[in-house]
Design a protein around this motif. Structure first.
Motif, PDB file in Angstrom:
ATOM      1  N   PRO A   1      17.748  -8.036  13.451  1.00 60.49           N
ATOM      2  CA  PRO A   1      18.154  -8.966  12.382  1.00 60.49           C
ATOM      3  C   PRO A   1      16.941  -9.584  11.704  1.00 60.49           C
ATOM      4  CG  PRO A   1      18.373 -10.015  14.512  1.00 60.49           C
ATOM      5  CD  PRO A   1      18.008  -8.583  14.792  1.00 60.49           C
ATOM      6  N   GLY A   2      17.169 -10.105  10.510  1.00 53.86           N
ATOM      7  CA  GLY A   2      16.095 -10.778   9.786  1.00 53.86           C
ATOM      8  C   GLY A   2      15.962 -10.257   8.373  1.00 53.86           C
ATOM      9  N   ALA A   3      15.456 -11.118   7.479  1.00 52.90           N
ATOM     10  CA  ALA A   3      15.357 -10.769   6.060  1.00 52.90           C
ATOM     11  C   ALA A   3      13.917 -10.554   5.603  1.00 52.90           C
ATOM     12  CB  ALA A   3      15.993 -11.867   5.213  1.00 52.90           C
ATOM     13  N   SER A   4      12.974 -10.425   6.527  1.00 49.86           N
ATOM     14  CA  SER A   4      11.571 -10.200   6.167  1.00 49.86           C
ATOM     15  C   SER A   4      11.360  -8.713   5.881  1.00 49.86           C
ATOM     16  CB  SER A   4      10.653 -10.658   7.303  1.00 49.86           C
ATOM     17  OG  SER A   4      10.797 -12.044   7.522  1.00 49.86           O
ATOM     18  N   VAL A   5      11.397  -8.360   4.614  1.00 48.17           N
ATOM     19  CA  VAL A   5      11.335  -6.962   4.203  1.00 48.17           C
ATOM     20  C   VAL A   5       9.884  -6.498   4.125  1.00 48.17           C
ATOM     21  CG1 VAL A   5      11.971  -5.312   2.422  1.00 48.17           C
ATOM     22  CG2 VAL A   5      13.446  -7.279   2.876  1.00 48.17           C
ATOM     23  N   THR A   6       9.592  -5.359   4.742  1.00 49.30           N
ATOM     24  CA  THR A   6       8.259  -4.782   4.698  1.00 49.30           C
ATOM     25  C   THR A   6       8.185  -3.694   3.628  1.00 49.30           C
ATOM     26  OG1 THR A   6       8.747  -3.053   6.314  1.00 49.30           O
ATOM     27  CG2 THR A   6       8.027  -5.211   7.176  1.00 49.30           C
ATOM     28  N   PHE A   7       6.970  -3.249   3.335  1.00 50.92           N
ATOM     29  CA  PHE A   7       6.802  -2.157   2.375  1.00 50.92           C
ATOM     30  C   PHE A   7       7.489  -0.896   2.869  1.00 50.92           C
ATOM     31  CE2 PHE A   7       4.323   1.529   0.818  1.00 50.92           C
ATOM     32  CZ  PHE A   7       4.598   1.402  -0.533  1.00 50.92           C
ATOM     33  N   SER A   8       7.457  -0.680   4.184  1.00 52.74           N
ATOM     34  CA  SER A   8       8.116   0.483   4.770  1.00 52.74           C
ATOM     35  C   SER A   8       9.626   0.427   4.528  1.00 52.74           C
ATOM     36  CB  SER A   8       7.826   0.549   6.273  1.00 52.74           C
ATOM     37  OG  SER A   8       8.488   1.647   6.871  1.00 52.74           O
ATOM     38  N   ASP A   9      10.206  -0.771   4.653  1.00 53.13           N
ATOM     39  CA  ASP A   9      11.638  -0.925   4.374  1.00 53.13           C
ATOM     40  C   ASP A   9      11.955  -0.541   2.931  1.00 53.13           C
ATOM     41  OD1 ASP A   9      12.339  -1.936   6.926  1.00 53.13           O
ATOM     42  OD2 ASP A   9      11.674  -3.949   6.343  1.00 53.13           O
ATOM     43  N   LEU A  10      11.052  -0.903   2.032  1.00 51.66           N
ATOM     44  CA  LEU A  10      11.298  -0.669   0.610  1.00 51.66           C
ATOM     45  C   LEU A  10      11.228   0.809   0.244  1.00 51.66           C
ATOM     46  CD1 LEU A  10       9.278  -3.639  -0.955  1.00 51.66           C
ATOM     47  CD2 LEU A  10      11.756  -3.459  -0.659  1.00 51.66           C
ATOM     48  N   TRP A  11      10.137   1.481   0.640  1.00 53.50           N
ATOM     49  CA  TRP A  11      10.013   2.874   0.200  1.00 53.50           C
ATOM     50  C   TRP A  11      10.947   3.802   0.962  1.00 53.50           C
ATOM     51  CZ3 TRP A  11       8.689   7.167   2.994  1.00 53.50           C
ATOM     52  CH2 TRP A  11       7.977   6.996   4.187  1.00 53.50           C
ATOM     53  N   GLN A  12      11.163   3.526   2.247  1.00 53.05           N
ATOM     54  CA  GLN A  12      12.122   4.348   2.974  1.00 53.05           C
ATOM     55  C   GLN A  12      13.551   4.062   2.503  1.00 53.05           C
ATOM     56  OE1 GLN A  12      11.735   4.619   7.226  1.00 53.05           O
ATOM     57  NE2 GLN A  12       9.504   4.599   7.153  1.00 53.05           N
ATOM     58  N   GLY A  13      13.841   2.794   2.232  1.00 55.98           N
ATOM     59  CA  GLY A  13      15.157   2.433   1.726  1.00 55.98           C
ATOM     60  C   GLY A  13      15.461   3.083   0.389  1.00 55.98           C
ATOM     61  N   LEU A  14      14.424   3.304  -0.417  1.00 56.75           N
ATOM     62  CA  LEU A  14      14.596   3.943  -1.724  1.00 56.75           C
ATOM     63  C   LEU A  14      15.189   5.343  -1.570  1.00 56.75           C
ATOM     64  CD1 LEU A  14      14.044   3.597  -4.800  1.00 56.75           C
ATOM     65  CD2 LEU A  14      11.849   4.724  -4.404  1.00 56.75           C
ATOM     66  N   PHE A  15      14.633   6.117  -0.638  1.00 57.20           N
ATOM     67  CA  PHE A  15      15.128   7.477  -0.409  1.00 57.20           C
ATOM     68  C   PHE A  15      16.377   7.483   0.469  1.00 57.20           C
ATOM     69  CE2 PHE A  15      10.544   8.222  -1.221  1.00 57.20           C
ATOM     70  CZ  PHE A  15      10.688   8.985  -2.373  1.00 57.20           C
TER      71      PHE A  15
ATOM     72  N   GLN B   1      23.087   9.930   5.785  1.00 55.76           N
ATOM     73  CA  GLN B   1      21.789  10.290   6.323  1.00 55.76           C
ATOM     74  C   GLN B   1      20.799   9.143   6.119  1.00 55.76           C
ATOM     75  OE1 GLN B   1      21.644  13.266   8.022  1.00 55.76           O
ATOM     76  NE2 GLN B   1      23.816  13.191   7.471  1.00 55.76           N
ATOM     77  N   SER B   2      20.074   8.797   7.196  1.00 53.10           N
ATOM     78  CA  SER B   2      19.159   7.655   7.133  1.00 53.10           C
ATOM     79  C   SER B   2      17.722   8.037   7.451  1.00 53.10           C
ATOM     80  CB  SER B   2      19.631   6.553   8.097  1.00 53.10           C
ATOM     81  OG  SER B   2      19.705   7.054   9.427  1.00 53.10           O
ATOM     82  N   THR B   3      17.357   9.283   7.193  1.00 55.06           N
ATOM     83  CA  THR B   3      15.974   9.734   7.336  1.00 55.06           C
ATOM     84  C   THR B   3      15.418   9.956   5.938  1.00 55.06           C
ATOM     85  OG1 THR B   3      16.583  10.837   9.405  1.00 55.06           O
ATOM     86  CG2 THR B   3      14.445  11.405   8.423  1.00 55.06           C
ATOM     87  N   TRP B   4      14.298   9.344   5.622  1.00 52.80           N
ATOM     88  CA  TRP B   4      13.824   9.309   4.237  1.00 52.80           C
ATOM     89  C   TRP B   4      13.609  10.683   3.626  1.00 52.80           C
ATOM     90  CZ3 TRP B   4       9.323  11.487   2.581  1.00 52.80           C
ATOM     91  CH2 TRP B   4       8.368  11.813   3.555  1.00 52.80           C
TER      92      TRP B   4
END
Length: 310
Positions: A159-173, A182-185
């Motif tokens: 849990p938590g709302a501290s978004v990292t750069f990894s969350d952003l670019w992986q979340g994009l794909f 599917q949750s693999t970038w």
């Protein structure tokens, strides 16, 4: 290619790409590759669902145009992928996918009869209905649910709302890949490449829609793990593709209209997840279906946007 891959095989192949409204055979092949890259079971059960749904529609006398266009298969694809995700690779899952694909095919025809007079597509509503009924009802059957528990989002463990750069670019794909659970970038990237074969604008709309979903989720304070997993992107992606170029004519105002739909679908995602939380939180593509129906139903009385001619 039309001369060598035609009829039922081509219709089945297009059934996979029609999940995102595309008919290009290269897009379909990329989608199949992406599913197998995510796990052989997703590829096998996705194809099983597509074949059964398409064959059912053919036996029952669906129109040739719908069969060859893949319009009778895509809900079966998603039913197959979803059920193997929820119930694992078991013999009973094979039976569930076959039954679910048949149910989805009949429901597709029923919804077509109801929605066509209003110029509305069925979208993935048959998949949502069949999968929701099966998954919500499964705990009542010991043979289906033995040893299983409700699925939890990634945020349950992190849990938590501290978004990292990894969350952003992986979340994009991942927002693109999660259309097929599917949750693999890199799987999402393969899906994006498939969309690019259908046209650069389709791929761009998918990418931008996923990004908008992330931005909205971050601004509203969604859990970082869920954002990184793409859970706030896939309904946005489907809504964006539907409302910009597929069913609504591209234009400056049309772009704003599609963005409004994308934002609405993202916000609705959390609502639907909470609504279904008592029975496992199966959001599926309900937000996309509801928002797209609303926005398409409004077009005839709006002078600034126009439907794509059919």
């Amino acid at each position: 290619m039309r001369a060598t891959v035609s009829g039922m095989p081509l219709g089945t192949l297009r059934g996979i790409s029609q999940v995102e409204f595309q008919t290009d055979w290269r897009t379909a092949i990329c989608f199949v590759v992406a599913l197998f890259a995510g796990g052989w079971q997703f590829g096998v059960f996705g194809l099983l669902g597509t074949v059964v749904a398409t064959l059912t529609a053919r036996v029952l006398g669906a129109s040739r145009d719908r069969l060859t266009g893949g319009l009778e298969g895509f809900n079966g694809t998603l039913i197959g992928v979803a059920l193997v995700l929820y119930f694992n690779t078991r013999w009973i899952t094979v039976l569930l996918v076959i039954l679910g694909a048949i149910m989805g095919s009949v429901l597709t025809s029923a919804l077509n009869a109801l929605l066509t007079p209003h110029n509305l597509p069925t979208l993935t509503a048959p998949f949502c209905a069949v999968t929701t009924f099966m998954v919500v009802g499964a705990p009542a059957y010991e043979r289906l649910w033995r040893g299983r528990a409700f699925a939890t989002p990634p945020s349950a463990a992190h849990p938590g709302a501290s978004v990292t750069f990894s969350d952003l670019w992986q979340g994009l794909f991942n927002g693109i890949g999660q259309v097929f659970f599917q949750s693999t970038w890199y799987v999402g990237l393969i899906f994006l490449i498939g969309l690019a074969f259908a046209g650069w604008m389709v791929a761009a709309v998918a990418l931008v829609s996923s990004a908008v979903g992330i931005v909205v989720a971050v601004l509203l304070g969604a859990h970082a793990a869920d954002i990184g997993a793409g859970l706030y992107g896939y309904n946005a992606v489907l809504t964006g593709i539907a409302l910009y170029g597929t069913f609504v004519m591209p234009s400056a105002l049309g772009l704003a209209y599609a963005l409004a739909g994308v934002i609405s679908a993202t916000v609705l995602t959390a609502f639907v997840a909470d609504l279904f939380a008592p029975v496992g939180g199966h959001t599926l593509t309900w937000p996309f279906v509801v928002i797209t129906w609303i926005f398409l139903a409004a077009v005839p009385v709006l002078s600034g946007v126009r439907r794509v001619p059919t």
